[in-house]
Design an enzyme around this catalytic site. Sequence first.
Site, PDB file in Angstrom:
ATOM      1  N   LYS A 206       0.823  -1.208   0.000  1.00 13.19           N
ATOM      2  CA  LYS A 206       0.000   0.000   0.000  1.00 13.19           C
ATOM      3  C   LYS A 206       0.861   1.263   0.000  1.00 13.19           C
ATOM      4  CE  LYS A 206      -3.423   2.880   0.758  1.00 13.19           C
ATOM      5  NZ  LYS A 206      -4.398   3.247  -0.274  1.00 13.19           N
ATOM      6  N   CYS A 262      -4.601  10.457   2.165  1.00 12.58           N
ATOM      7  CA  CYS A 262      -3.731   9.289   1.981  1.00 12.58           C
ATOM      8  C   CYS A 262      -2.315   9.650   1.552  1.00 12.58           C
ATOM      9  CB  CYS A 262      -4.353   8.327   0.975  1.00 12.58           C
ATOM     10  SG  CYS A 262      -5.858   7.525   1.565  1.00 12.58           S
TER      11      CYS A 262
END
Length: 436
Positions: A206, A262
């Site tokens: 990720k 993010c």
Amino acid sequence: MKLSVIGCGYLGAVHAASMASIGHDVVGIDIDAGKIDDLSRGVAPFFEPGLTEILSEGIASGRLSFTTEIAAAAGAAVHFIGVGTPQQKDGYAADLTFVDEAIDALLPSLTPGDIVAGKSTVPVGTASMRAGRVEATGATLVWNPEFLREGWAVQDTIDPDRLVVGVPATSAGERAAEVLRKVYHPAVSKGTPFIVTDFATAELVKVAANAFLATKISFINAMAEIAEVTGADVTLLADAIGHDERIGRRFLGAGIGFGGGCLPKDIRAFSARAEELGRGESVNFLREMDTINLRRRERAVSLVVDALDGSVFGSSITVLGAAFKPHSDDIRDSPGLDVAVRLRGLGANVTVTDPAAVENARRVHPQLTYAQDRDTALRGADAVVLVTEWDEYRRQLSPDHAASLTRGRVIVDGRNALDPAAWRAAGWSYYGMGRP
């Protein structure tokens, strides 16, 4: 299958509703009673295309419910952890408080054979340091990172481009991987790659993906800085190098940089974790990327100032956009909203409009003026700044119509989303990012 989702923020609410939409029985759990009340009524607490529909369908079918009671997780085969991992207030590292609180609260409800699947974005090493607490109950901890794009989160959950599951190197880990295959059966059955890894690799997937995307954006923005002092056109440059299949055109859009909840925090947390591991030099480039990204916001402000003869004091400026990207109401670390605040700090009268994010922006930055309607926001402006590339601005706003509303004819295209020739032909002074 019965599933529980701990944490019903952006990640958790989308995951819970999406899992119910493919046939599972899902209970979403969160300590925020107001949020749970909204979700229980089928009201999404944030803007995400398609979410309201699958929320309502799931609740009506009886497959989806929400509660503040963690005991409701008992009996679920898989418990997903989808809580936030914000940046620490006193540093770059990720704050794992919510992850630990979720796991601790869940432990009494676990039984042998249960699976706890972490979905939150965490620093490498997080799962291995917490696996023992879960295993003591007879359950198994796995890490199943999310790869959601805001604005396409429902689609990305139901029909992802890949699935990654990090498991312990035990028979329990093998079994957990097979259970997760069943959870995601619709996607797996159509051939979606299902990649089983160790904990560390799953955690790195990720943050490495986000770091790579941030690198592409920062690279083209660095090229925009060179283009601005040489007279080159960064959009044509991006087109040219994007034809190289090893590079590709996506994420080579120069502008005011990335934001949201993010990319900024994840690359900072990645840098901090690398320092803790004694390998900070391996990702030193991430800090420079962060600097380039923030510098583009300053450049957008300077373009407006220069266009208005060196001062914006007392000028009326309309900022088109508040969310960090279109199809979202997320204003976290929004580059466009930062530009608006900076212009306001220089004495401009700034009016901000956005199809979805006005109320969120108003709560955080009440010093700005807001208009829900685009045309109302444009009326009387000396300059216009496009900061979020909603279709309402990039495709549905003609230069002639805009000119009929504004006082000035200055437009700064912070996303290089407009046709410079069309705007200049209509009498506008057009300024792009890294464009002549």
